[in-house]
Design a protein around this motif. Structure first.
Motif, PDB file in Angstrom:
ATOM      1  N   LEU A  64       2.722  74.067  23.266  1.00 60.00           N
ATOM      2  CA  LEU A  64       2.988  72.905  24.116  1.00 60.00           C
ATOM      3  C   LEU A  64       4.471  72.556  24.115  1.00 60.00           C
ATOM      4  O   LEU A  64       5.025  72.145  25.134  1.00 60.00           O
ATOM      5  CB  LEU A  64       2.161  71.711  23.632  1.00 60.00           C
ATOM      6  N   GLY A  65       5.115  72.737  22.971  1.00 58.60           N
ATOM      7  CA  GLY A  65       6.530  72.403  22.861  1.00 58.60           C
ATOM      8  C   GLY A  65       7.420  73.319  23.669  1.00 58.60           C
ATOM      9  O   GLY A  65       8.394  72.876  24.280  1.00 58.60           O
ATOM     10  N   VAL A  66       7.102  74.610  23.684  1.00 58.32           N
ATOM     11  CA  VAL A  66       7.902  75.558  24.454  1.00 58.32           C
ATOM     12  C   VAL A  66       7.878  75.202  25.937  1.00 58.32           C
ATOM     13  O   VAL A  66       8.893  75.275  26.632  1.00 58.32           O
ATOM     14  CB  VAL A  66       7.391  76.999  24.229  1.00 58.32           C
ATOM     15  N   GLY A  67       6.718  74.796  26.427  1.00 64.89           N
ATOM     16  CA  GLY A  67       6.609  74.454  27.846  1.00 64.89           C
ATOM     17  C   GLY A  67       7.088  73.059  28.193  1.00 64.89           C
ATOM     18  O   GLY A  67       7.184  72.706  29.374  1.00 64.89           O
TER      19      GLY A  67
ATOM     20  N   TYR B 295       7.520  70.991  31.956  1.00 67.93           N
ATOM     21  CA  TYR B 295       6.716  69.915  32.532  1.00 67.93           C
ATOM     22  C   TYR B 295       7.234  68.526  32.206  1.00 67.93           C
ATOM     23  O   TYR B 295       6.785  67.544  32.790  1.00 67.93           O
ATOM     24  CB  TYR B 295       5.231  70.030  32.161  1.00 67.93           C
ATOM     25  N   ARG B 296       8.191  68.406  31.288  1.00 63.10           N
ATOM     26  CA  ARG B 296       8.945  67.163  31.077  1.00 63.10           C
ATOM     27  C   ARG B 296       8.054  65.921  31.047  1.00 63.10           C
ATOM     28  O   ARG B 296       8.273  64.949  31.774  1.00 63.10           O
ATOM     29  CB  ARG B 296      10.019  67.000  32.154  1.00 63.10           C
ATOM     30  N   LEU B 297       7.057  65.961  30.208  1.00 61.97           N
ATOM     31  CA  LEU B 297       6.139  64.833  30.096  1.00 61.97           C
ATOM     32  C   LEU B 297       6.746  63.719  29.250  1.00 61.97           C
ATOM     33  O   LEU B 297       7.517  63.985  28.318  1.00 61.97           O
ATOM     34  CB  LEU B 297       4.830  65.294  29.451  1.00 61.97           C
ATOM     35  N   PRO B 298       6.399  62.472  29.532  1.00 60.04           N
ATOM     36  CA  PRO B 298       6.782  61.386  28.621  1.00 60.04           C
ATOM     37  C   PRO B 298       6.210  61.647  27.225  1.00 60.04           C
ATOM     38  O   PRO B 298       5.183  62.323  27.085  1.00 60.04           O
ATOM     39  CB  PRO B 298       6.145  60.146  29.255  1.00 60.04           C
ATOM     40  N   ASP B 299       6.846  61.090  26.225  1.00 58.68           N
ATOM     41  CA  ASP B 299       6.426  61.363  24.849  1.00 58.68           C
ATOM     42  C   ASP B 299       4.955  61.037  24.619  1.00 58.68           C
ATOM     43  O   ASP B 299       4.226  61.806  23.992  1.00 58.68           O
ATOM     44  CB  ASP B 299       7.288  60.559  23.870  1.00 58.68           C
ATOM     45  N   TRP B 300       4.508  59.887  25.128  1.00 56.01           N
ATOM     46  CA  TRP B 300       3.128  59.481  24.844  1.00 56.01           C
ATOM     47  C   TRP B 300       2.134  60.432  25.493  1.00 56.01           C
ATOM     48  O   TRP B 300       1.058  60.711  24.922  1.00 56.01           O
ATOM     49  CB  TRP B 300       2.880  58.045  25.309  1.00 56.01           C
ATOM     50  N   VAL B 301       2.475  60.981  26.658  1.00 54.89           N
ATOM     51  CA  VAL B 301       1.590  61.937  27.326  1.00 54.89           C
ATOM     52  C   VAL B 301       1.561  63.249  26.555  1.00 54.89           C
ATOM     53  O   VAL B 301       0.494  63.829  26.317  1.00 54.89           O
ATOM     54  CB  VAL B 301       2.053  62.181  28.778  1.00 54.89           C
ATOM     55  N   PHE B 302       2.743  63.704  26.164  1.00 53.64           N
ATOM     56  CA  PHE B 302       2.828  64.959  25.408  1.00 53.64           C
ATOM     57  C   PHE B 302       1.990  64.884  24.136  1.00 53.64           C
ATOM     58  O   PHE B 302       1.205  65.792  23.838  1.00 53.64           O
ATOM     59  CB  PHE B 302       4.287  65.263  25.067  1.00 53.64           C
ATOM     60  N   TYR B 303       2.144  63.804  23.388  1.00 55.69           N
ATOM     61  CA  TYR B 303       1.421  63.707  22.117  1.00 55.69           C
ATOM     62  C   TYR B 303      -0.061  63.418  22.318  1.00 55.69           C
ATOM     63  O   TYR B 303      -0.890  63.802  21.476  1.00 55.69           O
ATOM     64  CB  TYR B 303       2.077  62.658  21.219  1.00 55.69           C
TER      65      TYR B 303
ATOM     66  N   LEU C  70      -1.865  64.850  24.746  1.00 60.73           N
ATOM     67  CA  LEU C  70      -2.394  66.194  24.987  1.00 60.73           C
ATOM     68  C   LEU C  70      -2.355  67.032  23.711  1.00 60.73           C
ATOM     69  O   LEU C  70      -3.282  67.805  23.438  1.00 60.73           O
ATOM     70  CB  LEU C  70      -1.593  66.880  26.096  1.00 60.73           C
ATOM     71  N   LEU C  71      -1.283  66.874  22.945  1.00 58.53           N
ATOM     72  CA  LEU C  71      -1.157  67.648  21.711  1.00 58.53           C
ATOM     73  C   LEU C  71      -2.275  67.308  20.733  1.00 58.53           C
ATOM     74  O   LEU C  71      -2.945  68.209  20.202  1.00 58.53           O
ATOM     75  CB  LEU C  71       0.208  67.383  21.066  1.00 58.53           C
ATOM     76  N   TRP C  72      -2.512  66.028  20.504  1.00 56.70           N
ATOM     77  CA  TRP C  72      -3.497  65.657  19.485  1.00 56.70           C
ATOM     78  C   TRP C  72      -4.928  65.906  19.945  1.00 56.70           C
ATOM     79  O   TRP C  72      -5.796  66.228  19.122  1.00 56.70           O
ATOM     80  CB  TRP C  72      -3.287  64.207  19.052  1.00 56.70           C
ATOM     81  N   LEU C  73      -5.193  65.782  21.230  1.00 57.39           N
ATOM     82  CA  LEU C  73      -6.511  66.180  21.728  1.00 57.39           C
ATOM     83  C   LEU C  73      -6.720  67.680  21.522  1.00 57.39           C
ATOM     84  O   LEU C  73      -7.794  68.121  21.091  1.00 57.39           O
ATOM     85  CB  LEU C  73      -6.646  65.830  23.211  1.00 57.39           C
TER      86      LEU C  73
END
Length: 353
Positions: free
Chosen positions: A138-141, A145-153, A155-158
């Motif tokens: 997810l980090g490489v991409g 996709y330049r997601l806001p931090d809360w969106v990134f995390y 998706l990451l934690w799910l």
């Protein structure tokens, strides 16, 4: 790899001395996800045409397949360690962190194993493994996709939580009863549904087609693993994220080493390789695969022969569990910061679309 956002400038070049350089291609990274439809087709063909031959004959866990361990998993961990220790400036730069983490590992898994139940330690390592694998992908991409931090995390934690339940369902299945296994499938399935819904809702933040492709490729990475787990194709379920993760790591390692050493070898390994006229791009993969093979195949027996001769005793799995386990945990730890923007490693990494 870290989850640091890649700037537009970084997409074209990093602080590399000349134009004769390699770059990490996002198209190449995205192409690695082709393993997903390939494994799904194998599973479907196995059910339609091969009467479940693959399901019954593939190992139920890659851990039972020595060749798999030699090809996937161990080599890229060994490669990461070689990259770190063969460059003395990196060792000096991260010396304090490495010492503190070594002490922490010895305390937690050496002394702690006397008091902490085995399954608790196992699940802890499993969670760290899944987190490491999925955060890298997810980090490489993230730069695309330049997601806001809360969106990134989110998706990451799910993804990590779903992946952890699948991991437990595969590797601890022999110690679980039928009801527990069904609960694991239910929970991981629910998390996958949540992941799909979250990705659909958050897709509006992605402004590029390549970003959408990367985002959904990572979602499909988790979904395909869950599907293959439910269908009891455990080998394929682990193969999908393992191949994508390891190949991604090797792309970064090779690009780094080429850009650092192609003009003038900076360490003894590459100076010796230059004398042997070995192409730079094969040096680290060749060394890491060879060392992984030797350690996996002969490490334990060699240590036991020495300890038996000198002390009249054997140390069970001193290499395959002790040394390689330590290297794996250090790999999970160091990869969280060594590839971040501003690190010494990143001076030799460039990106291209």
């Amino acid at each position: 790899m870290s989850a640091t956002t890649i700037s537009d400038k970084a997409l074209s070049a990093q602080d590399i001395p000349d134009g004769n350089q390699l770059s990490v291609s996002f198209r190449l990274l995205l192409g690695l996800y082709a393993i997903i439809p390939l494994c799904l087709l194998l599973q479907l063909f196995d059910g339609w045409f091969w009467q479940g031959f693959l399901q019954h004959n593939l190992p139920s866990s890659p851990k039972q397949f020595l060749l798999f361990q030699i090809i996937f998993g161990t080599p890229h961990i060994v490669a990461s360690s070689i990259l770190l220790v063969s460059n003395t400036e990196y060792l000096k730069f991260y010396k304090l962190k490495l010492i503190l983490m070594t002490v922490a590992i010895i305390t937690a898994f050496g002394v702690g194993s006397l008091f902490i139940p085995y399954k608790a330690l196992y699940v802890t390592v499993a969670a760290w493994t899944v987190y490491h694998v999925l955060k890298q992908q997810l980090g490489v991409g993230r730069g695309l996709y330049r997601l806001p931090d809360w969106v990134f995390y989110l998706l990451l934690w799910l993804s990590v939580t779903a992946g952890l339940f699948v991991y437990i369902g595969i590797f601890l299945k022999n110690s679980l009863d039928v009801q527990q296994l069904e609960w694991i499938k239910l929970v991981s399935g629910s998390l996958c549904v949540g992941l799909i819904c979250s990705a659909l809702l958050c897709e509006r933040y992605v402004t590029t087609q390549s970003g959408r492709c990367f985002l959904w490729s990572n979602v499909l990475l988790v979904l395909s693993t869950f599907y293959l787990f439910v269908q009891q194709y455990y080998f394929l379920a682990i193969l999908v994220p393992r191949l994508v993760h390891d190949a991604t790591a090797y792309i970064f390692y090779v690009v780094h080493d080429y850009n650092k050493h192609h003009r003038q070898p900076q360490n003894s390994m590459y100076r010796y390789a230059a004398r042997c006229h070995l192409p730079i791009v094969i040096v680290l993969p060749l060394c890491s695969f060879a060392l992984a093979f030797v350690l996996q195949s002969y490490g334990d027996s060699a240590v036991n022969a020495v300890t038996e001769f000198f002390f009249g005793m054997e140390i069970n799995k001193a290499i395959t569990l002790g040394l390689l386990g330590y290297l794996a945990l250090m790999h999970y730890y160091t990869e969280a910061f060594t590839w971040k923007q501003g690190s010494p490693y990143r001076r030799f990494i460039a990106f291209s679309k």
